[in-house]
Design a protein around this motif. Sequence first.
Motif, PDB file in Angstrom:
ATOM      1  N   LYS A  39       0.847  -1.211   0.000  1.00  0.00           N
ATOM      2  CA  LYS A  39       0.000   0.000   0.000  1.00  0.00           C
ATOM      3  C   LYS A  39       0.870   1.243   0.000  1.00  0.00           C
ATOM      4  O   LYS A  39       0.511   2.276  -0.536  1.00  0.00           O
ATOM      5  CB  LYS A  39      -0.831   0.021   1.281  1.00  0.00           C
ATOM      6  CG  LYS A  39      -2.184  -0.629   1.185  1.00  0.00           C
ATOM      7  CD  LYS A  39      -3.004  -0.237   2.394  1.00  0.00           C
ATOM      8  CE  LYS A  39      -4.182  -1.141   2.537  1.00  0.00           C
ATOM      9  NZ  LYS A  39      -4.868  -0.925   3.816  1.00  0.00           N
ATOM     10  N   VAL A  40       1.979   1.152   0.709  1.00  0.00           N
ATOM     11  CA  VAL A  40       2.910   2.283   0.761  1.00  0.00           C
ATOM     12  C   VAL A  40       4.307   1.752   0.490  1.00  0.00           C
ATOM     13  O   VAL A  40       4.700   0.721   1.038  1.00  0.00           O
ATOM     14  CB  VAL A  40       2.898   2.969   2.149  1.00  0.00           C
ATOM     15  CG1 VAL A  40       3.849   4.161   2.153  1.00  0.00           C
ATOM     16  CG2 VAL A  40       1.489   3.428   2.505  1.00  0.00           C
ATOM     17  N   LEU A  69       8.474   2.908  -0.007  1.00  0.00           N
ATOM     18  CA  LEU A  69       9.582   3.859  -0.056  1.00  0.00           C
ATOM     19  C   LEU A  69      10.610   3.281  -1.026  1.00  0.00           C
ATOM     20  O   LEU A  69      10.846   2.063  -1.015  1.00  0.00           O
ATOM     21  CB  LEU A  69      10.232   4.045   1.315  1.00  0.00           C
ATOM     22  CG  LEU A  69       9.327   4.452   2.477  1.00  0.00           C
ATOM     23  CD1 LEU A  69      10.175   4.850   3.687  1.00  0.00           C
ATOM     24  CD2 LEU A  69       8.398   5.584   2.100  1.00  0.00           C
ATOM     25  N   ARG A  91       8.949  -0.060  11.000  1.00  0.00           N
ATOM     26  CA  ARG A  91       8.031   0.482  12.009  1.00  0.00           C
ATOM     27  C   ARG A  91       6.683   0.901  11.437  1.00  0.00           C
ATOM     28  O   ARG A  91       5.711   1.013  12.165  1.00  0.00           O
ATOM     29  CB  ARG A  91       8.685   1.667  12.718  1.00  0.00           C
ATOM     30  CG  ARG A  91       9.820   1.218  13.623  1.00  0.00           C
ATOM     31  CD  ARG A  91      10.395   2.341  14.443  1.00  0.00           C
ATOM     32  NE  ARG A  91      11.410   1.807  15.342  1.00  0.00           N
ATOM     33  CZ  ARG A  91      11.162   1.415  16.602  1.00  0.00           C
ATOM     34  NH1 ARG A  91       9.951   1.546  17.108  1.00  0.00           N
ATOM     35  NH2 ARG A  91      12.128   0.923  17.337  1.00  0.00           N
ATOM     36  N   THR A  92       6.638   1.162  10.148  1.00  0.00           N
ATOM     37  CA  THR A  92       5.371   1.634   9.566  1.00  0.00           C
ATOM     38  C   THR A  92       4.711   0.599   8.679  1.00  0.00           C
ATOM     39  O   THR A  92       3.600   0.808   8.204  1.00  0.00           O
ATOM     40  CB  THR A  92       5.600   2.902   8.724  1.00  0.00           C
ATOM     41  OG1 THR A  92       6.570   2.613   7.695  1.00  0.00           O
ATOM     42  CG2 THR A  92       6.079   4.072   9.568  1.00  0.00           C
ATOM     43  N   GLY A  93       5.382  -0.513   8.442  1.00  0.00           N
ATOM     44  CA  GLY A  93       4.804  -1.546   7.575  1.00  0.00           C
ATOM     45  C   GLY A  93       4.886  -1.215   6.101  1.00  0.00           C
ATOM     46  O   GLY A  93       4.214  -1.835   5.279  1.00  0.00           O
ATOM     47  N   CYS A  94       5.710  -0.240   5.747  1.00  0.00           N
ATOM     48  CA  CYS A  94       5.876   0.089   4.321  1.00  0.00           C
ATOM     49  C   CYS A  94       6.794  -0.941   3.669  1.00  0.00           C
ATOM     50  O   CYS A  94       7.612  -1.570   4.331  1.00  0.00           O
ATOM     51  CB  CYS A  94       6.537   1.461   4.151  1.00  0.00           C
ATOM     52  SG  CYS A  94       5.618   2.805   4.886  1.00  0.00           S
ATOM     53  N   GLU A 154      -0.730   2.992  -2.909  1.00  0.00           N
ATOM     54  CA  GLU A 154      -1.459   4.228  -2.640  1.00  0.00           C
ATOM     55  C   GLU A 154      -0.469   5.386  -2.599  1.00  0.00           C
ATOM     56  O   GLU A 154      -0.726   6.462  -3.119  1.00  0.00           O
ATOM     57  CB  GLU A 154      -2.133   4.148  -1.263  1.00  0.00           C
ATOM     58  CG  GLU A 154      -3.158   3.039  -1.130  1.00  0.00           C
ATOM     59  CD  GLU A 154      -4.502   3.478  -1.679  1.00  0.00           C
ATOM     60  OE1 GLU A 154      -5.193   2.622  -2.267  1.00  0.00           O
ATOM     61  OE2 GLU A 154      -4.848   4.657  -1.563  1.00  0.00           O
ATOM     62  N   VAL A 155       0.659   5.156  -1.916  1.00  0.00           N
ATOM     63  CA  VAL A 155       1.666   6.211  -1.748  1.00  0.00           C
ATOM     64  C   VAL A 155       3.043   5.631  -2.038  1.00  0.00           C
ATOM     65  O   VAL A 155       3.387   4.558  -1.542  1.00  0.00           O
ATOM     66  CB  VAL A 155       1.636   6.761  -0.293  1.00  0.00           C
ATOM     67  CG1 VAL A 155       2.794   7.721  -0.056  1.00  0.00           C
ATOM     68  CG2 VAL A 155       0.305   7.457  -0.008  1.00  0.00           C
ATOM     69  N   VAL A 177       7.109   7.066  -2.045  1.00  0.00           N
ATOM     70  CA  VAL A 177       8.046   8.174  -1.826  1.00  0.00           C
ATOM     71  C   VAL A 177       9.414   7.709  -2.304  1.00  0.00           C
ATOM     72  O   VAL A 177       9.924   6.695  -1.840  1.00  0.00           O
ATOM     73  CB  VAL A 177       8.117   8.587  -0.341  1.00  0.00           C
ATOM     74  CG1 VAL A 177       8.989   9.841  -0.206  1.00  0.00           C
ATOM     75  CG2 VAL A 177       6.734   8.843   0.224  1.00  0.00           C
ATOM     76  N   SER A 204       1.289   4.712  -9.095  1.00  0.00           N
ATOM     77  CA  SER A 204       0.995   5.070  -7.698  1.00  0.00           C
ATOM     78  C   SER A 204      -0.082   6.132  -7.681  1.00  0.00           C
ATOM     79  O   SER A 204      -0.076   7.039  -8.498  1.00  0.00           O
ATOM     80  CB  SER A 204       2.229   5.663  -7.030  1.00  0.00           C
ATOM     81  OG  SER A 204       3.217   4.728  -6.867  1.00  0.00           O
ATOM     82  N   LEU A 257      12.198  12.219   9.338  1.00  0.00           N
ATOM     83  CA  LEU A 257      11.101  11.240   9.282  1.00  0.00           C
ATOM     84  C   LEU A 257      11.298  10.159  10.341  1.00  0.00           C
ATOM     85  O   LEU A 257      10.368   9.781  11.068  1.00  0.00           O
ATOM     86  CB  LEU A 257      11.090  10.627   7.873  1.00  0.00           C
ATOM     87  CG  LEU A 257       9.866   9.876   7.371  1.00  0.00           C
ATOM     88  CD1 LEU A 257       8.615  10.703   7.545  1.00  0.00           C
ATOM     89  CD2 LEU A 257      10.068   9.508   5.902  1.00  0.00           C
ATOM     90  N   ILE A 312       8.954   9.278  13.663  1.00  0.00           N
ATOM     91  CA  ILE A 312       8.365   7.951  13.857  1.00  0.00           C
ATOM     92  C   ILE A 312       8.766   7.401  15.212  1.00  0.00           C
ATOM     93  O   ILE A 312       7.953   6.811  15.943  1.00  0.00           O
ATOM     94  CB  ILE A 312       8.788   7.003  12.715  1.00  0.00           C
ATOM     95  CG1 ILE A 312       8.042   7.388  11.444  1.00  0.00           C
ATOM     96  CG2 ILE A 312       8.497   5.552  13.069  1.00  0.00           C
ATOM     97  CD1 ILE A 312       8.571   6.742  10.197  1.00  0.00           C
TER      98      ILE A 312
END
Lengths: 267, 314
Positions: free
Chosen positions: B198-199, B201, B221-224, B254-255, B257, B274, B307, B311
């Motif tokens: 979904k996200v 990097l 930590r964010t599941g990206c 979805e996102v 970066v 994306s 960032l 977090i």
Amino acid sequence: MIKGGIFLKILVFFRLGRDLENLTEEEWRRISRGEMDLNYLQKQLNPSDEAALEQALLIRDSLEGAAEITGLYLGSDPLSAIAKNLYAVGLKEIYQLPVPPDLDPASAAELTADFCLRQGPFDLILTGCTEYPFDFGVTQTLLAERLALPLISHGRWAQPAGEGLQVEYEDDLFLHTALVSLPAVLSMDAAVHPYLRIATLREKMAVKSRTVEQLPPPETVAAADCFVPENIYRVDNTKTCSMLQGTEEEQAGWLLEKILSAQGGKG
Amino acid sequence: MMKTAAVIFGDFQPVKEKNLRAISAAAAFSSTPEEPLEIWSCCPWKGESLSLPRCVLTQLGETEVLPDGRQCADALEKLVSERSISAVFFPGGMLFNEVAARLAARTGGSVLTDVTMVRNLSGDEITVEREIYGYNLNGCFTARKWPVFVTLSDAFAAKELEPGPVEEVQVCPLPPLAGINRSASQLKKQDTGLAQAKVMLVCGRGVSKEGVALMEEICSRTGCALGATKAAIMDGKMPESAMIGISGVRAKPEVTVVFGASGAAAFMKGVSESKLLAAVNKDPDALIFRYCDAGIQDDSQCVLENLHRMIMEK
């Protein structure tokens, strides 16, 4: 052929491409309409050919110099600085066959095969996997067919082993290690050492008088239809990019908000 | 009469979509739809990854490892001739670009690789589109020598087909491989979840090793998902399985970066779908800013440190 006293004759055939990295949208549209002369763009070694050249040098290194590397440049642009570096890093001879930069794969394969038959035999023929500008990626295959030689088409590394070459290469699903009998054709793709070494100033000075051997221009043969593009166009993927303002913290905060929002608040 | 055939890898889940493209194209362009489709599989078919339409299935080889391109071409050359095939459709990629070229050379036909669209197929000619100039432009190519051998890009739109009976299964043995003695074949690490993320990097060449470590922590930590450009991988910063782009994964998050990447066309193919594409690059004229929704002109390391700190404070 590799025998007891091991000596390998290697041919690397290569081309130049143009640095297309920073062209604007308008320039791409002009290229698609045939309105822009690409000759003013910086010329560079085709990246996968660069990997092939370095692989040839690595093979020679592992034989402690018991190999002779010949370069065949398919193109009409002057090689100058590139040739100087290639001689300085150890190519024995470089030949130039003046052909257009968009020479079709079948013609490239035929001309290279002719060269091999006249100047060879070569134990190993190396090149890159894809070529500027149309990236058909079939020249090495057509050459292997023409010369009836084994082909490793997506090599990652190679080193001499006994009377052959140990090669690591890949296909779409597998990574293979194989012993390849010579003579053979090897084209490099995701090479372990993709970048061509750079000669020292001293090495370059030692070869400053070397020149590229010019071959007569070949008779032109019309390319097969399947290799001739028509109706070239550009799909406009540009967007209006909002450049974020504010402090570095605010910018990072914006990114974090978008990330967490898409993840459903995780973090 | 246009008799077509589809060549597929075999029953491998990671290439299910690629197989479907070849089958879909062969079915769409056959002028004998009343007959079962000719499907030729390079490896034994178990029917686990994909339901086949009504077909006659021919299996080459008996092992679960893809054959060599020359072996494939040797076996397929006979099939093309025996079954009077005019057009063979292959999944795109390393193996079949080679096989298609070999077959075209041997039969006096035409090879069309990495085709994104078939514009026209008639008895006299086939016109296709493919990407050229490093995926920056599209061009049409017309072949008039038959048979034609077409490999299909991942951008080629495939249609799901109605499952049907496999009316016959034949085996066409592969000839021995001369000159190449494989000592080991290892399945490559396939999709690491990038395609479903979904996200995402993405680490470009401009990110330092310290920056990569920060990105790994942020993703953890964010599941990206964490992807990388080919340039970053060639520099040894990330494993090959993380590659995004033409040679790797085409993701639709979805996102996304992107940090420290210039925006080369082959890479952008992997992120262009994306919903939100943001880029961080210290060069205000970086190509990538022309193709993304939001941009930060700054050093990737600074942005990543900020960032990461935010977090950790959460």
